[in-house]
Design a protein around this motif. Structure first.
Motif, short mmCIF file in Angstrom:
data_model
loop_
_atom_site.label_atom_id
_atom_site.label_comp_id
_atom_site.label_asym_id
_atom_site.label_seq_id
_atom_site.Cartn_x
_atom_site.Cartn_y
_atom_site.Cartn_z
N SER B 5 0.83 -1.20 0.00
CA SER B 5 0.00 0.00 0.00
C SER B 5 0.87 1.25 0.00
CB SER B 5 -0.91 0.00 1.23
OG SER B 5 -0.10 0.03 2.38
N VAL B 8 3.39 3.94 -4.35
CA VAL B 8 2.50 4.85 -5.05
C VAL B 8 2.29 4.44 -6.49
CG1 VAL B 8 2.08 7.23 -5.56
CG2 VAL B 8 3.43 6.61 -3.59
N SER B 11 -0.53 2.15 -8.91
CA SER B 11 -1.76 2.54 -9.57
C SER B 11 -1.57 2.53 -11.09
CB SER B 11 -2.18 3.92 -9.13
OG SER B 11 -1.24 4.84 -9.63
N LYS B 209 4.62 29.94 -3.10
CA LYS B 209 3.93 28.93 -2.30
C LYS B 209 4.93 27.87 -1.83
CE LYS B 209 0.80 26.12 -0.70
NZ LYS B 209 0.06 26.38 0.53
N LEU B 213 6.08 26.85 2.09
CA LEU B 213 6.01 25.51 2.67
C LEU B 213 7.36 25.06 3.20
CD1 LEU B 213 3.68 23.54 0.22
CD2 LEU B 213 3.20 24.19 2.58
N ILE B 335 -12.45 12.75 -12.25
CA ILE B 335 -12.38 13.08 -10.84
C ILE B 335 -13.78 13.10 -10.25
CG2 ILE B 335 -11.59 14.79 -9.18
CD1 ILE B 335 -9.47 13.40 -11.01
N ARG B 336 -13.95 12.34 -9.20
CA ARG B 336 -15.26 12.27 -8.59
C ARG B 336 -15.45 13.49 -7.69
NH1 ARG B 336 -17.25 9.04 -4.18
NH2 ARG B 336 -15.09 8.52 -3.74
N GLU B 337 -16.56 14.14 -7.87
CA GLU B 337 -16.86 15.26 -6.98
C GLU B 337 -17.50 14.68 -5.71
OE1 GLU B 337 -16.63 18.50 -6.73
OE2 GLU B 337 -15.58 18.89 -8.60
N VAL B 338 -16.99 15.03 -4.59
CA VAL B 338 -17.52 14.51 -3.34
C VAL B 338 -18.00 15.68 -2.51
CG1 VAL B 338 -17.01 13.18 -1.29
CG2 VAL B 338 -15.87 12.63 -3.43
N ALA B 340 -19.29 17.71 0.85
CA ALA B 340 -18.76 17.75 2.21
C ALA B 340 -19.49 16.76 3.10
CB ALA B 340 -18.90 19.17 2.76
N GLU B 341 -20.80 16.59 2.86
CA GLU B 341 -21.56 15.65 3.70
C GLU B 341 -21.01 14.23 3.52
OE1 GLU B 341 -24.82 18.48 2.23
OE2 GLU B 341 -22.72 18.06 1.84
N LEU B 343 -18.13 13.41 2.65
CA LEU B 343 -16.83 13.33 3.30
C LEU B 343 -17.00 13.13 4.81
CD1 LEU B 343 -14.80 16.11 1.51
CD2 LEU B 343 -14.42 13.66 1.42
N GLN B 346 -17.99 9.63 5.43
CA GLN B 346 -16.84 8.75 5.26
C GLN B 346 -15.95 8.79 6.49
OE1 GLN B 346 -14.63 9.84 1.82
NE2 GLN B 346 -16.21 9.15 0.39
N ARG B 347 -15.75 10.01 6.96
CA ARG B 347 -14.84 10.17 8.09
C ARG B 347 -15.41 9.50 9.34
NH1 ARG B 347 -11.06 13.91 9.59
NH2 ARG B 347 -12.34 14.20 11.37
#
Ligand code: ATP
Ligand code: MG
Lengths: 251, 352
Positions: B5, B8, B11, B209, B213, B335-338, B340-341, B343, B346-347
């Motif tokens: 896992s 990377v 995939s 940016k 960081l 890309i799947r739009e998710v 906030a709910e 998410l 899921q959390r």
């Protein structure tokens, strides 16, 4: 709850900070002290110098005069990466991510290696990747790790920016309008995250226009007007301050 | 590679990786076999020229591709590499191969102050600074007769004796260039995977940016420039040893620098083999053009038009354009739009 203002080892503290752009005094002799370990808010009308203040503290722009200290150390005029490495992470008002890097690559940028050998080490090593995934899961976008950052939604980009900041493991986190332009459900989510992270010992300094959020979230509020603080204290106190009302009503 | 896992790259479909391995082996085989396949010495010499371009473009890409700082004056480093190699041989009697490496190191050292001065400015200002650099160096080498031979040029002693005939010379230099190209590609690949590379790519995307960081952006840019200058100088030095003659007008020309940029942009600055592909296409076109129409200014126009077309229609270069076209055909996951709910749900599930 309220710490003593200007304690020598406080979080971010400024003294007589000044920054002008041409004729505009964006920051005008601001002396402010934020409280270590708390959620601090920095509010003020548009153009009152909040973002410029952030930029001066984080080294993005050099103040004309005055000092910035962080945990008792003078950090005035240090370059941004040195300030980041001293433990201050920040987000930007208009969310900034690396558009053509994947979500995971965005995270790995924020790893802060020391020494040449550490820098030449593989970026995708299990330890770094593992930590990045943990943080992505924490903000809820781990399923997007292979997507290019420009392809995800604005709200997701905001979460990515926050996760990227966390990757640097900062003790103090400065957020410039974390709730700006995102849907209400996400605002709640971000607020929860901030509370959790604060409970784990991280200090926050948050610029925000959403008053409900500010009042519900913060322990200490600093109000800016025309580049300097006009009031500070607990949310309930600041809310009723006549100077603050005046500044916001623009009288 | 294990399917852990923490890995990377799993995939990426294995088919794609297999295809890449095959393509890489084919490329190596083609380069190894090219001298024996080449029908005549002229074609072989064109092969040397193209590999030389590939070395220069790949070296250019060590700074251009990683940081996004577009240097049009990289001929300064290749030219200095050529002159340093030649002058070390001529003035100190140094072994030619040692001189080549020493030349590369000298140019790398020269790149430090150049970088400190020029990497402070971004965008168009950096481009102009890089052009200024190559023009200044050209002027110095043209006027400093006693040291550089001035506009009369400089004859470079041949590293192989006269008993080695022309075709044999071409073949040896073909392989030498191939080895140098492999080293430059390996360096690019290693940096690309490293934490340094992650920081450099971040600089290309958003320098401020990256610095916010904690990336020491200036040190990283300087490192990339110095490594790039080193390989560019080796490329210039090796070419000088093969060609046997140096002329400041040709060595320090903006045209050579523009070729490096064009080749890299055409092939794709964000891919390992982009500059190589660009070098093959542009290098071949330039050589054909020259042999068909002679050394007219026409190929300048052609170069300009090609550069314009690439920037307008394939700003990311051929390789990324093809890859993304392929991905689209395969119907790569959108890309799947998710919300906030979702998410939050899921959390909660994972928290339990
Ligand atoms: N780079 C700049 N050049 C010129 N003027 C600037 C610059 N940055 C800020 N200013 C000016 O400084 C003042 C303070 O701006 P700043 O962005 O810090 O305010 P702010 O409190 O963050 O506002 P907002 O709530 O709208 O984000 C404004 O008058 C602005 O126009
Ligand atoms: Mg602002």
């Amino acid at each position: 709850m309220t710490g003593t203002t200007g304690s020598p080892t406080g979080s971010v503290t400024t003294r007589d900070l000044t920054k002008s752009f041409g004729g505009v005094r964006a920051i005008d002799g601001a002396s402010v002290a934020f409280h270590e370990g708390e959620i601090n808010a920095l509010i003020g009308p548009n153009g009152s110098g909040k973002t410029t203040f952030f930029n001066c503290v984080t080294g993005m722009i050099r103040p004309d005069s005055g000092t910035v200290t962080y945990q008792g150390r003078d950090v005035t005029g240090l370059p941004p990466h040195r300030i980041a490495r001293s433990g201050i992470g920040r987000s930007f008002q208009l969310c900034r991510i690396f558009p053509r890097l994947t979500v995971l690559e965005n995270m790995l940028v924020a790893v802060q290696p020391h020494g040449l050998l550490q820098r030449l080490r593989g970026s995708r090593n299990p330890a770094d990747v593992g930590r990045a995934r943990e943080l992505l899961a924490r903000v809820g976008i781990d399923h997007l790790e292979h997507a290019e950052a420009r392809d995800i939604s604005y709200g997701q980009q905001k979460l990515l920016e926050l996760a990227g900041v966390l990757m640097g493991d900062p003790r103090t986190i400065m957020l410039d309008e974390p709730a700006g332009g995102v849907n209400p459900a996400l605002v709640d989510r971000i607020a929860d995250l901030v509370r959790e992270l604060n409970a784990e010992g991280r200090t926050f300094i948050i610029v925000e226009h959403n008053m409900e959020l500010v009042m519900g979230l913060s322990d200490h509020v600093v109000v800016f007007d025309r580049g300097r603080p006009i009031a500070q204290g607990a949310p309930a106190v600041v809310q009723d301050d006549p100077l603050v009302l005046e500044a916001y009503l623009g009288v | 590679m294990p399917n852990g896992s923490s890995n990377v790259r799993t995939s990426r479909p294995t088919a794609v990786r297999a295809a890449r391995t095959v393509a890489l082996l084919a490329l190596v085989a083609l380069i190894v076999l090219f001298p024996s396949l080449a029908p005549d010495p002229f074609i072989l010499s064109v092969g040397v020229v193209i590999l030389s371009y590939a070395v220069l473009a790949t070296s250019w890409n060590l700074v251009g591709g990683f940081t996004g700082y577009i240097s049009l004056g990289h001929a300064a480093y290749s030219g200095l590499g050529g002159y340093a190699t030649a002058l070390l041989i001529l003035r100190t009697g140094m072994d030619p191969w040692l001189a080549l490496i020493a030349g590369g190191l000298i140019v790398a050292v020269i790149a430090v102050p150049v970088g400190i001065a020029s990497l402070r400015v971004r965008g168009a200002s950096f481009v102009i600074a890089s052009i200024a650099l190559v023009l200044i160096v050209q002027l110095v080498f043209q006027s400093w007769h006693t040291f550089t031979g001035g506009s009369n040029g400089l004859r470079v002693p041949r590293p192989f004796g006269t008993e080695v005939l022309r075709p044999e010379q071409h073949e040896r230099f073909f392989y030498l260039h191939a080895v140098l190209l492999a080293l430059a590609l390996l360096t690019w690949w290693l940096i690309e995977r490293s934490r340094l590379g992650a920081g450099l790519k971040a600089i290309r995307e958003d320098e401020d940016k990256a610095q916010a960081l904690g990336v020491p952006t200036f040190a990283y840019k300087l490192t990339a420039l110095v490594v790039s200058a080193f390989f560019t100088a080796l490329g210039g030095g090796l070419y000088a040893l093969w060609f046997g003659y140096l002329d400041p007008i040709f060595q320090f020309s903006i045209l050579i620098g523009s070729y490096m940029v064009l080749m890299s942009l055409l092939g794709g600055v964000r891919s390992l083999f982009g500059p190589l592909l660009g070098a093959v296409v542009v290098g071949y076109a330039v050589e054909v053009f020259k042999s068909q129409y002679g050394d007219t200014q026409l190929h300048l126009v052609a170069t300009g038009v090609l550069l314009g077309l690439v920037v307008l229609f394939m700003p990311d270069g051929v390789i990324p354009a093809l890859t993304s076209a392929l991905n689209r055909r395969r119907g790569a996951a959108s890309i799947r739009e998710v919300s906030a709910e979702e998410l939050a749900n899921q959390r909660e599930e994972t928290a339990r």
